[in-house]
Motif scaffolding. Sequence first.
Motif, mmCIF file in Angstrom:
data_model
loop_
_atom_site.group_PDB
_atom_site.id
_atom_site.type_symbol
_atom_site.label_atom_id
_atom_site.label_comp_id
_atom_site.label_asym_id
_atom_site.label_seq_id
_atom_site.Cartn_x
_atom_site.Cartn_y
_atom_site.Cartn_z
ATOM 1 N N UNK A 1 83.381 63.784 60.994
ATOM 2 C CA UNK A 1 82.702 63.105 59.727
ATOM 3 C C UNK A 1 81.898 62.243 59.970
ATOM 4 N N UNK A 2 82.265 61.167 61.014
ATOM 5 C CA UNK A 2 81.446 60.104 61.139
ATOM 6 C C UNK A 2 80.134 60.430 62.120
ATOM 7 N N UNK A 3 80.283 61.268 62.935
ATOM 8 C CA UNK A 3 79.260 61.534 63.995
ATOM 9 C C UNK A 3 78.097 62.657 63.765
ATOM 10 N N UNK A 4 78.925 63.752 63.045
ATOM 11 C CA UNK A 4 78.072 64.816 63.025
ATOM 12 C C UNK A 4 76.768 64.751 62.236
ATOM 13 N N UNK A 5 75.630 64.710 62.751
ATOM 14 C CA UNK A 5 74.284 64.621 62.185
ATOM 15 C C UNK A 5 74.041 65.278 60.831
ATOM 16 N N UNK A 6 74.454 66.756 60.787
ATOM 17 C CA UNK A 6 74.463 67.375 59.174
ATOM 18 C C UNK A 6 75.448 66.708 58.331
ATOM 19 N N UNK A 7 76.562 66.257 58.698
ATOM 20 C CA UNK A 7 77.271 65.653 57.521
ATOM 21 C C UNK A 7 76.611 64.433 57.006
ATOM 22 N N UNK A 8 75.776 63.745 58.126
ATOM 23 C CA UNK A 8 75.026 62.524 57.516
ATOM 24 C C UNK A 8 74.002 62.992 56.300
ATOM 25 N N UNK A 9 73.351 64.026 56.656
ATOM 26 C CA UNK A 9 72.156 64.370 55.633
ATOM 27 C C UNK A 9 72.916 65.229 54.636
ATOM 28 N N UNK B 1 74.438 61.272 52.474
ATOM 29 C CA UNK B 1 73.263 60.558 52.121
ATOM 30 C C UNK B 1 74.009 59.019 52.290
ATOM 31 N N UNK B 2 73.548 58.208 51.108
ATOM 32 C CA UNK B 2 74.010 56.836 51.029
ATOM 33 C C UNK B 2 75.143 56.846 50.113
ATOM 34 N N UNK B 3 75.731 58.163 49.826
ATOM 35 C CA UNK B 3 76.697 58.169 48.698
ATOM 36 C C UNK B 3 77.991 56.966 48.953
ATOM 37 N N UNK B 4 78.185 56.779 50.178
ATOM 38 C CA UNK B 4 79.423 55.918 50.680
ATOM 39 C C UNK B 4 78.904 54.830 51.500
ATOM 40 N N UNK B 5 77.418 54.433 51.069
ATOM 41 C CA UNK B 5 77.133 53.621 51.813
ATOM 42 C C UNK B 5 76.144 53.759 52.938
ATOM 43 N N UNK B 6 75.206 53.019 53.654
ATOM 44 C CA UNK B 6 74.330 53.331 54.500
ATOM 45 C C UNK B 6 75.369 53.879 55.697
ATOM 46 N N UNK B 7 74.881 55.160 56.129
ATOM 47 C CA UNK B 7 75.677 55.755 57.116
ATOM 48 C C UNK B 7 75.823 54.819 58.530
ATOM 49 N N UNK B 8 77.141 54.969 58.807
ATOM 50 C CA UNK B 8 77.579 53.951 59.788
ATOM 51 C C UNK B 8 77.210 54.212 61.283
ATOM 52 N N UNK B 9 77.353 55.511 61.721
ATOM 53 C CA UNK B 9 76.942 56.031 63.178
ATOM 54 C C UNK B 9 75.433 56.218 63.180
ATOM 55 N N UNK B 10 75.107 55.719 64.359
ATOM 56 C CA UNK B 10 73.566 55.869 64.623
ATOM 57 C C UNK B 10 73.051 57.192 64.548
ATOM 58 N N UNK B 11 73.916 58.031 64.798
ATOM 59 C CA UNK B 11 73.485 59.619 64.853
ATOM 60 C C UNK B 11 73.282 59.923 63.272
ATOM 61 N N UNK B 12 74.152 59.785 62.551
ATOM 62 C CA UNK B 12 73.905 60.127 61.177
ATOM 63 C C UNK B 12 72.903 59.314 60.460
ATOM 64 N N UNK B 13 72.609 58.072 60.837
ATOM 65 C CA UNK B 13 71.857 56.989 60.182
ATOM 66 C C UNK B 13 70.412 57.542 60.664
#
Lengths: 427, 324
Positions: free
Chosen positions: A330-338, A341-353
């Motif tokens: 949940x914290x690293x997968x890029x697709x999850x980040x996409x 979005x910023x629903x729970x704040x700016x994405x924390x891991x660099x992969x997702x960011x």
Amino acid sequence: MGTGRNVERRTILKAAGASAAAVGLAATAGCGGSGAGDGTVTIRYSWWGAEERAQKINKTIALFEKKYPKIKVKTDFQTYASFWEKFQTQAAGGNPPDVFQNAVTFLRKYDKRGILLDLKSQVEAGNLSLDHFRAGVTKVGEVDGKQLGVPVGSNTMALVIDKKVFEKAGVEPHAGWTWDDYFKALKTIHDRTKVAGDTGYFSIMYLYDLYLRQNGKAFYTDDGLGFDKADLTEWWTDGYNRVKAGIVTDPKVVAQDFPKSSLSAGHGASEFTWDNFTVRYSAEGDSTYGLAPIPTMDGKHTGQYLASLMLSASARTAHPKEVAQFIDFMVHDPEVGKIMGYDRGILASTEQYSAYRPTDAVNKEIAQYEDDTAKAGVLGTITPHPSGADTIEAAFLRIGGDLGQGKTKVADAVKQFFTESEAAFQA
Amino acid sequence: MGPAVTLVKDSPPAARKPRSAVSATTGRRPGRRRENLAGYLFMSPWIAGFLLLTAGPMAASLYFAFTDYNLFNTPKWVGFDNFTKMFHDPRWQKSVEVTAKYVVIGTPLKLLLALGVAMLLAQSRRGQAFYRAAFYAPSLIGASVSVGFVWRSLFSDGAIVDRTQSVFGWHVGGWVGNADWVLYCLVALTVWQFGAPMVIFLAGLKQVPRELYEAAEMDGAGPLRRFWNITLPMISPVLFFNVLLETIHSFQIFGSAYVVSNGTCGPADATLVYTCYLYEQGFKNAQMGFAAAMAWMLLLAVALVTAVLFWSQKKWVHYEEGAR
């Protein structure tokens, strides 16, 4: 009753059978099969938020279950306050969810009660990686030498403004503005647009924390309050006077707008809250909402720090490995980040960011805001909250509201707050 | 108190029936014990439920009332600390004040309306059944959460109640956010549910013998006189029953206060009824010992009020011996 006897007996037998069946059902439901015979494992995941967040999260879970077909995820969500009430009861009954959304206010409280899993062991076992996070973000979940949560997104306190009202009043916030500037702006807004400038800054714990930090103090020390009665008396007296002057929204109106914010309801022109809340307000309200800098004492220091929403695991979970894999995904997968979005704040891991590039104005502005804040070099380090902070935050808000309604005198309100805080720390 | 008794359904019929049914079929002695056993067996779901879900928790809560217990620690015995803390707690005092106000204003209003409407409906007229059902309906749905939400919207700023008031130049900006008004919004909600006591009054009114009114009319008694000297004494057992039931019921108000205030029991603690504060202390702040002590205090208060009512009935409740 002569003829009805047989019928009656049959009915009774049926009733007895039904209640026996009910007891049986209850018994099986209690066991909540978390490990089926074929090696499939079920974990429970709870969070707080609204429908919009739930839809996004469900999509991410579908991705996870595709990658880990042997792990099933059962979900559950409520609004913030209800979530923590339910969580407390579940945790006390020895049945907290395996993995759940968490925030800094609750880390020490539930660590003290032995509910949180120290994720360090899972990091060492290779099930969860704390690498590739934006600078300093993972620190938020680190308390007293333990890793009690892994951040999914970071946020910081900001001043969310109703851009249309600010424009109409001809007020323009700027970095390094002072509290005097800010309160003058509120007055200008009220004079020119008849809208109160702010929705009730003086009962927000996190804002008072920033103000105290600007003055070399903080809301909390490691085990108590970091300010005294004289400080709070001054803060609340000013606040009350501003309500009476009409530049801060009448708490009667705030109470009616709740759970909607008075900002998105159009009853105030600005509100101090977390920067990612513009996403919510833009969905809730009719105006255009933007982010402005926190006012300062000295023209520079805002007292801000990065906070975050985290995922934590239960110390009681029967499946620590699967839970760690879940958090890792949940914290690293890029697709999850996409998806998130910023629903729970700016994405924390660099992969997702780097995977998620905001396209809409609201999310772009959040990214810009955190960028600017970071570049301005005003971000300090967070003080982990002592156990009881959640109760104190609620008391601060409630007593501030009472005060604003004119139902309590400042001196009584301050006294009441200190008494309740004392009880909360001891609980 | 004939009509009243029929409405009290406290013991589940399933628990009572087997005994009469079984003993009626076979009255022989040797089988008696086995039949008793069978009876208890049939009752066992109810007995188990009572012990596990009522008696057990009650005993535990009595114990917790004298402990410091936050759900996670082992309860620590503190004697009467929770009670002394309670009496010195300004919010506890506030909750007592709010509840007392609610009971004292809401209950009489509700009963007056119930009696008034019952008297109108006691006369025969067309469409009577419809009116009875219509007036009773709110009692069925009034306790639901959705009605709480409806109430909240009705009494908000700019909503129908506020606008109607404003027509008369009486603008308060919505009751829901106003600490001085919001309690009356809850009172209105309970008064609106006057249907249940109304039905009981109606049953009582139907039992008053017609001859009494005829005789009184002959003697020249006016309507007021007839009400005061015939109706009221004749239905006093029913009135007593209603007063008792509604008072106890009012003390336990929770749902409407919680929903109308959106879970805040505010604004400014104006809807902080007793159970709301109990809930906040127990389930939000995890002060379970304190909450348990509060619960027992409530029980004591309700018991006391009930005792006073029972004591007072000697003075004003009139039981007619040969009326039935």
